[in-house]
Design an enzyme around this catalytic site. Structure first.
Site, PDB file in Angstrom:
ATOM      1  N   CYS A 114      -3.647  23.239   7.942  1.00 45.44           N
ATOM      2  CA  CYS A 114      -3.562  24.313   6.984  1.00 45.44           C
ATOM      3  C   CYS A 114      -4.132  23.891   5.639  1.00 45.44           C
ATOM      4  CB  CYS A 114      -1.882  24.277   6.481  1.00 45.44           C
ATOM      5  SG  CYS A 114      -0.775  24.768   7.735  1.00 45.44           S
ATOM      6  N   HIS A 253      -1.597  27.375  -0.542  1.00 52.03           N
ATOM      7  CA  HIS A 253      -1.339  27.602   1.041  1.00 52.03           C
ATOM      8  C   HIS A 253       0.122  28.140   1.055  1.00 52.03           C
ATOM      9  CE1 HIS A 253      -0.568  27.251   4.924  1.00 52.03           C
ATOM     10  NE2 HIS A 253       0.167  26.317   4.981  1.00 52.03           N
ATOM     11  N   ASN A 283       3.369  31.796   7.642  1.00 53.78           N
ATOM     12  CA  ASN A 283       2.429  30.707   7.384  1.00 53.78           C
ATOM     13  C   ASN A 283       1.214  30.867   8.488  1.00 53.78           C
ATOM     14  OD1 ASN A 283       0.856  28.378   7.336  1.00 53.78           O
ATOM     15  ND2 ASN A 283       2.722  27.053   7.211  1.00 53.78           N
TER      16      ASN A 283
HETATM   17  O1  UT7 Z   1       1.929  24.484   6.714  1.00 45.98           O
HETATM   18  C1  UT7 Z   1       2.019  23.171   6.110  1.00 45.98           C
HETATM   19  C2  UT7 Z   1       2.928  22.393   6.711  1.00 45.98           C
HETATM   20  N1  UT7 Z   1       4.202  23.033   6.638  1.00 45.98           N
HETATM   21  C3  UT7 Z   1       5.356  23.302   5.608  1.00 45.98           C
HETATM   22  O2  UT7 Z   1       4.901  23.026   4.484  1.00 45.98           O
HETATM   23  C4  UT7 Z   1       6.639  23.598   5.918  1.00 45.98           C
HETATM   24  C5  UT7 Z   1       7.560  22.882   5.211  1.00 45.98           C
HETATM   25  N2  UT7 Z   1       8.862  22.887   5.585  1.00 45.98           N
HETATM   26  C6  UT7 Z   1       9.595  23.832   5.204  1.00 45.98           C
HETATM   27  O3  UT7 Z   1       9.070  25.175   4.798  1.00 45.98           O
HETATM   28  C7  UT7 Z   1      11.238  23.884   5.540  1.00 45.98           C
HETATM   29  O4  UT7 Z   1      11.351  22.547   5.540  1.00 45.98           O
HETATM   30  C8  UT7 Z   1      11.615  24.917   6.619  1.00 45.98           C
HETATM   31  C9  UT7 Z   1      11.750  26.207   6.280  1.00 45.98           C
HETATM   32  C10 UT7 Z   1      10.906  24.395   8.027  1.00 45.98           C
HETATM   33  C11 UT7 Z   1      12.884  24.548   6.856  1.00 45.98           C
HETATM   34  O5  UT7 Z   1      13.835  24.538   5.571  1.00 45.98           O
HETATM   35  P1  UT7 Z   1      15.008  23.503   5.118  1.00 45.98           P
HETATM   36  O6  UT7 Z   1      15.539  23.919   3.838  1.00 45.98           O
HETATM   37  O7  UT7 Z   1      14.114  22.270   4.997  1.00 45.98           O
HETATM   38  O8  UT7 Z   1      15.974  23.374   6.265  1.00 45.98           O
HETATM   39  P2  UT7 Z   1      16.432  22.521   7.204  1.00 45.98           P
HETATM   40  O9  UT7 Z   1      15.491  22.201   8.064  1.00 45.98           O
HETATM   41  O10 UT7 Z   1      16.900  21.209   6.243  1.00 45.98           O
HETATM   42  O11 UT7 Z   1      17.884  23.089   7.639  1.00 45.98           O
HETATM   43  C12 UT7 Z   1      18.783  23.506   6.860  1.00 45.98           C
HETATM   44  C13 UT7 Z   1      19.955  24.115   7.889  1.00 45.98           C
HETATM   45  C14 UT7 Z   1      20.157  23.200   8.920  1.00 45.98           C
HETATM   46  O12 UT7 Z   1      21.532  23.225   9.206  1.00 45.98           O
HETATM   47  P3  UT7 Z   1      22.785  22.354   8.914  1.00 45.98           P
HETATM   48  O13 UT7 Z   1      22.146  21.113   9.576  1.00 45.98           O
HETATM   49  O14 UT7 Z   1      22.593  21.982   7.298  1.00 45.98           O
HETATM   50  O15 UT7 Z   1      23.903  22.770   9.260  1.00 45.98           O
HETATM   51  C15 UT7 Z   1      19.480  23.614  10.175  1.00 45.98           C
HETATM   52  O16 UT7 Z   1      19.931  23.584  11.429  1.00 45.98           O
HETATM   53  O17 UT7 Z   1      19.408  25.405   8.472  1.00 45.98           O
HETATM   54  C16 UT7 Z   1      19.451  25.146   9.721  1.00 45.98           C
HETATM   55  N3  UT7 Z   1      18.092  26.024  10.084  1.00 45.98           N
HETATM   56  C17 UT7 Z   1      18.505  27.188  10.400  1.00 45.98           C
HETATM   57  N4  UT7 Z   1      19.255  28.267  10.275  1.00 45.98           N
HETATM   58  C18 UT7 Z   1      18.978  29.364  10.698  1.00 45.98           C
HETATM   59  C19 UT7 Z   1      17.230  25.429  10.346  1.00 45.98           C
HETATM   60  N5  UT7 Z   1      16.355  26.595  10.799  1.00 45.98           N
HETATM   61  C20 UT7 Z   1      16.927  27.754  10.871  1.00 45.98           C
HETATM   62  C21 UT7 Z   1      16.888  29.127  11.040  1.00 45.98           C
HETATM   63  N6  UT7 Z   1      17.770  30.059  11.090  1.00 45.98           N
HETATM   64  N7  UT7 Z   1      15.603  29.489  11.500  1.00 45.98           N
END
Ligand code: UT7
Length: 335
Positions: A114, A253, A283
């Protein structure tokens, strides 16, 4: 004839596949919702390349648009930033050059995922500074949808496909469009945070498709992205002798709206100076910065004379920044 050793932006192009995939469409086949995706990422929809459209095809569209914007199809090098080339071997850039009628010029891929577009700008700037090239087509193109596990709700909603490009020409450091200093970094010990495990020399291709899907430890990557993007932005501004208050547009980005806003907050940059187009692109990896530049030009939020800060972060880990004053350049379009 070389008229300077700085790289100056003289053309801009973008291309997105026509197929729009909304959050609601994804929610029909994944355990997710429009509400979750919008509030956690800022993404409303993304574009997905159809099976007949490859990274090379997208790069050719965006590169052609950038050449039209520049008003000339003469370039003497092509640098393609991509982590999703058409083939592991050979690189995709020579095929892009050939399709654009540029067969014969030096053409190679840069893979900083990225951060690839910022790395490719620095590489192309080096070709110009060293006198190897006078005009360079720099393209960022990625098709990460090809590497997402269709059942993985932690990657499918995040990634979109697309391509963006600029034409750089030799010029003077004082001109609008001249790329300023760069700040570039990597941290390979954190490679596992965002990785396609197999299919390379470390682990050969396997029968299990899961070995070939992109895996991401999202929350950890998120934290690194916020910290490193703010650090890099500050470092490049210091190197350029600029204050944060002198930045008119922050084009970061587009990985997550929350990362962009957190970075701006750490910098003390008002939200209205942050360029955001992730809502309709997702992204797009190496394509995201030129796509954001093109959208901001098209909607009038990026104007000639604006001082622009470009900052990227990606797998590797890699990150980096540069600054420029936006020139009188608009995105080119096919007839
Ligand atoms: O391109 C350069 C590199 N990439 C990035 O910079 C991406 C960086 N990361 C992110 O943007 C975020 O971490 C994500 C968008 C990928 C995820 O967001 P988050 O706020 O970090 O969520 P999380 O992974 O901590 O998940 C929070 C909750 C979890 O449930 P519990 O354990 O709290 O019950 C996940 O299971 O959200 C759940 N979850 C979802 N729920 C509905 C994870 N993905 C989804 C989804 N829909 N798609």
């Amino acid at each position: 004839m070389t008229n300077g050793h700085s790289a100056v932006v003289t053309g801009l192009g973008a291309w997105l596949p026509p197929r729009i995939v909304s959050n609601d469409e994804l929610s029909e086949r994944l355990d997710t919702s429009d509400e979750w995706i919008r509030t956690r990422t800022g993404i409303r929809e993304r574009r997905i390349a159809d099976p007949d459209t490859s990274t090379v095809d997208m790069a050719v569209h965006a590169g052609g648009n950038a050449l039209r914007s520049a008003g000339s199809d003469v370039v003497d090098a092509l640098v393609l930033a991509t982590a999703t080339p058409d083939h592991l071997c050979p690189a995709s850039a020579p095929q892009v050059a050939a399709a654009l009628g540029l067969s014969g010029i030096p053409a190679f891929d840069v893979n900083a995922v990225c951060s690839g577009f910022v790395y490719a700008l620095a590489t192309a700037g080096g070709l110009i500074a060293g006198g190897t090239a006078e005009r360079v087509l720099v393209i960022g193109a990625d098709a990460f949808s090809r590497y997402c596990d269709p059942a993985d709700r932690s990657t499918v909603p995040i990634f979109g496909d697309g391509a963006g490009a600029v034409v750089l020409r030799a010029g003077s450091a004082e001109e609008p469009g001249a790329l300023g200093p760069f700040d570039l970094h990597s941290q390979g010990e954190l490679a596992d945070l965002l990785i396609v495990p197999a299919g390379g020399a470390k682990r050969r291709a396997s029968d299990d498709p899961h070995d070939h899907y992109v895996t991401m430890q999202g929350t950890t990557v998120f934290r690194h992205a916020c910290a490193r993007m703010a650090e890099s932005a500050k470092a490049v501004l210091e190197r350029a002798g600029l204050e944060v208050g002198e930045v008119d547009r922050f084009v970061g980005h587009q990985a997550n709206l929350r990362i962009l806003l957190a970075t701006a907050k750490q910098l003390g940059l008002p939200e209205e100076r942050v360029v955001v187009n992730i809502g309709h692109t997702g992204n797009t990896s190496a394509a995201s910065i030129p796509l954001a530049l093109a959208d901001a030009c098209a909607d009038g939020s990026l104007l000639p004379g604006h001082r622009v800060l470009l900052t990227a972060f990606g797998a590797g880990l890699t990150w980096g920044s540069t600054v420029l004053t936006w020139p009188d350049v608009k995105p080119g379009q096919a007839d």
